[in-house]
Design a protein around this motif. Structure first.
Motif, short mmCIF file in Angstrom:
data_model
loop_
_atom_site.label_atom_id
_atom_site.label_comp_id
_atom_site.label_asym_id
_atom_site.label_seq_id
_atom_site.Cartn_x
_atom_site.Cartn_y
_atom_site.Cartn_z
N LEU A 11 48.44 39.80 38.15
CA LEU A 11 48.49 38.34 38.03
C LEU A 11 49.19 37.86 36.77
CD1 LEU A 11 44.82 37.66 39.17
CD2 LEU A 11 46.87 37.14 40.48
N VAL A 12 49.04 38.60 35.66
CA VAL A 12 49.53 38.13 34.36
C VAL A 12 50.69 39.01 33.90
CG1 VAL A 12 48.96 37.67 31.95
CG2 VAL A 12 47.25 37.26 33.76
N GLU A 13 51.83 38.41 33.81
CA GLU A 13 53.00 39.11 33.29
C GLU A 13 52.85 39.33 31.80
OE1 GLU A 13 57.82 38.33 32.91
OE2 GLU A 13 56.60 37.14 34.31
N GLY A 14 53.06 40.56 31.35
CA GLY A 14 52.94 40.89 29.95
C GLY A 14 51.55 41.29 29.53
N ALA A 15 50.62 41.49 30.46
CA ALA A 15 49.26 41.91 30.12
C ALA A 15 49.30 43.27 29.43
CB ALA A 15 48.40 41.98 31.38
N PRO A 16 48.50 43.46 28.38
CA PRO A 16 48.48 44.75 27.68
C PRO A 16 48.14 45.89 28.63
CG PRO A 16 47.26 43.08 26.46
CD PRO A 16 47.56 42.48 27.78
N GLU A 17 48.72 47.05 28.37
CA GLU A 17 48.51 48.20 29.25
C GLU A 17 47.03 48.55 29.37
OE1 GLU A 17 50.04 52.85 29.65
OE2 GLU A 17 50.88 51.49 28.12
N ALA A 18 46.26 48.35 28.31
CA ALA A 18 44.84 48.70 28.35
C ALA A 18 44.05 47.82 29.30
CB ALA A 18 44.26 48.60 26.93
N LEU A 19 44.55 46.61 29.55
CA LEU A 19 43.83 45.66 30.42
C LEU A 19 44.51 45.47 31.77
CD1 LEU A 19 42.95 42.86 27.83
CD2 LEU A 19 41.43 44.64 28.73
N ALA A 20 45.73 45.95 31.94
CA ALA A 20 46.51 45.67 33.15
C ALA A 20 45.80 46.15 34.41
CB ALA A 20 47.89 46.30 33.05
N GLY A 21 45.08 47.26 34.34
CA GLY A 21 44.42 47.79 35.53
C GLY A 21 43.04 47.24 35.79
N THR A 22 42.61 46.24 35.04
CA THR A 22 41.27 45.68 35.20
C THR A 22 41.18 44.85 36.48
OG1 THR A 22 41.04 45.54 32.81
CG2 THR A 22 39.49 44.25 34.15
N PRO A 23 40.29 45.21 37.43
CA PRO A 23 40.17 44.41 38.67
C PRO A 23 39.45 43.09 38.39
CG PRO A 23 38.57 46.20 38.67
CD PRO A 23 39.41 46.39 37.45
N VAL A 24 40.01 42.01 38.96
CA VAL A 24 39.41 40.69 38.73
C VAL A 24 39.13 39.93 40.03
CG1 VAL A 24 40.21 40.32 36.37
CG2 VAL A 24 41.75 39.83 38.28
N PHE A 25 39.84 40.23 41.11
CA PHE A 25 39.62 39.54 42.38
C PHE A 25 39.76 40.55 43.53
CE2 PHE A 25 41.28 36.18 39.59
CZ PHE A 25 40.29 35.22 39.74
N ARG A 26 39.15 40.21 44.64
CA ARG A 26 39.28 41.04 45.84
C ARG A 26 40.58 40.66 46.56
NH1 ARG A 26 35.83 44.07 48.62
NH2 ARG A 26 34.08 43.27 47.40
N ALA A 27 41.33 41.66 47.01
CA ALA A 27 42.60 41.41 47.70
C ALA A 27 42.34 40.97 49.14
CB ALA A 27 43.45 42.68 47.69
N PRO A 28 43.28 40.26 49.75
CA PRO A 28 43.14 39.91 51.17
C PRO A 28 43.12 41.17 52.03
CG PRO A 28 44.93 38.66 50.12
CD PRO A 28 44.54 39.74 49.17
N ALA A 29 42.73 40.99 53.29
CA ALA A 29 42.76 42.12 54.22
C ALA A 29 44.20 42.56 54.45
CB ALA A 29 42.10 41.71 55.54
N LEU A 30 44.37 43.79 54.93
CA LEU A 30 45.71 44.32 55.19
C LEU A 30 46.47 43.40 56.13
CD1 LEU A 30 44.86 48.09 55.58
CD2 LEU A 30 46.50 47.15 53.96
N GLY A 31 47.70 43.09 55.73
CA GLY A 31 48.53 42.23 56.54
C GLY A 31 48.25 40.75 56.39
N GLU A 32 47.29 40.38 55.52
CA GLU A 32 46.92 38.97 55.34
C GLU A 32 47.43 38.45 54.00
OE1 GLU A 32 45.51 37.21 57.65
OE2 GLU A 32 45.07 38.85 59.04
N SER A 33 47.39 37.12 53.84
CA SER A 33 47.82 36.47 52.60
C SER A 33 46.76 35.47 52.17
CB SER A 33 49.16 35.74 52.81
OG SER A 33 50.17 36.66 53.18
#
Length: 343
Positions: free
Chosen positions: A66-88
């Protein structure tokens, strides 16, 4: 946080001439330098900004997504659930800023965005893919020839959720009764044992390729190669004299009325009739060393090579003649055998 760049004081230098730089010139130069420094600071400092849209690669959306330029240490932090496969879907910008702030990212530029679009790559699974998985399993485990196999599922098409673009389906726990040809199977993703997508049941039907008419024909109509198509039909419903070779169709005529969608049989077609019933024809009478021609009337229609009866209108004699060309038949005289001698 507002970053205020430090600009070194400009030393006044006087040229060799009479006049130095005025205060207005110095001020304008200082403002220009300050503007260039301010414009370069976000790049130098690594600006944090929202991306307008992202493609989720898994079940969760991370800060780095979601955030461009996020530090590498935080970039992989999950914050939201993704839509189902094939959904938006979309995520409100305010919620993203709150989530970023909870992890120490507070100076995130929104770029004027009020929401971020999230798309998760995936594809729908069609019935043909499920059929292919079932046939492959039946061939592997029950020695059934998948090339001649058709699958008929019980009820409607099996509901299978969307899968990743590179996912492959397999049929597991397959049961098969050779007598009734019924089967059951569990549809899963390859390499994910235990993750069932659907359970299916149905019948494995042996199929045969046949020639099927694409339109209707009246008796005597001539067929062309494009008038038939190869289709797979259940072998149990295919007549034993079904026409197999489509190359035998072109140039032949319908022996009787044929309906569109019907399976062609060997007796449905005939060579085109080149002599019509009641037509005046040329009769060629051949004997060794002699050829005679006369006119006659055909008593029946015939194609090239057919034997038809013709009548000599003068003698009223009926002959059996072979059709050799349009409007022409031939009568071959019997070759006399050897004469028996008296003892």
């Amino acid at each position: 946080m507002i970053i205020e760049p430090t600009i070194p004081a400009l030393r006044r230098r006087h040229p060799a001439g009479r006049h130095g730089l005025s205060g207005g010139v110095v001020l304008r130069v200082a403002l220009a330098v300050a503007f260039v420094c301010l414009a370069a600071l976000p790049v130098l400092a690594g600006t944090l900004a929202l991306r307008p849209e992202i493609a989720a690669r898994g079940d969760v959306v991370t800060l780095g997504d979601l955030v461009e330029g996020a530090p590498e240490a935080l970039a992989g932090t999950p914050v939201f659930r993704a839509p189902a496969l094939g959904e938006s879907g979309t995520i409100q910008a305010a919620r993203i800023l709150e989530a970023a702030a909870r992890h120490g990212l507070r100076a995130v530029e929104t770029r004027g965005l009020t929401q971020v679009a999230v798309r998760r790559a995936g594809r729908r699974v069609d019935v043909a893919e499920v059929e292919a998985a079932v046939k492959a399993a039946l061939e592997l485990r029950h020695q059934v020839d998948a090339r001649t196999l058709g699958v008929l599922f019980d009820g409607a098409a099996p509901p299978v959720p969307a899968v990743a673009d590179d996912a492959a389906l397999v049929a597991e726990d397959v049961t098969f009764d050779p007598r009734t040809r019924r089967f059951t199977a569990r549809i899963a993703l390859r390499g994910t044992e235990g993750r069932m997508l659907a359970r299916v049941a149905g019948q494995a039907i042996e199929m045969a390729e046949v020639q099927v008419l694409q339109r209707g024909f009246n008796r005597g109509d001539t067929l062309q190669a494009g008038d038939v198509a190869v289709e797979r039909r259940p072998r149990a419903s295919v007549p034993g004299d079904a026409l197999v070779d489509g190359n035998e169709v072109a140039g032949r005529s319908a022996r009787r009325t044929l309906a569109a969608g019907s399976i062609l049989r060997n007796g449905d077609l005939q060579r085109p009739e080149i002599v019509a019933r009641g037509e005046i024809v040329t009769i060629v009478y051949e004997v060794p060393g002699l050829v005679l021609t006369l006119r006659g009337r055909a008593n029946e229609a015939g194609a090239k090579g057919d034997v038809v009866s013709v009548t000599n209108p003068q003698s009223k004699r009926t002959l059996q003649a072979t059709v050799v060309a349009p409007g022409k038949v031939s009568v071959q005289a019997a070759t006399p055998g050897p004469v028996a001698q008296r003892p």
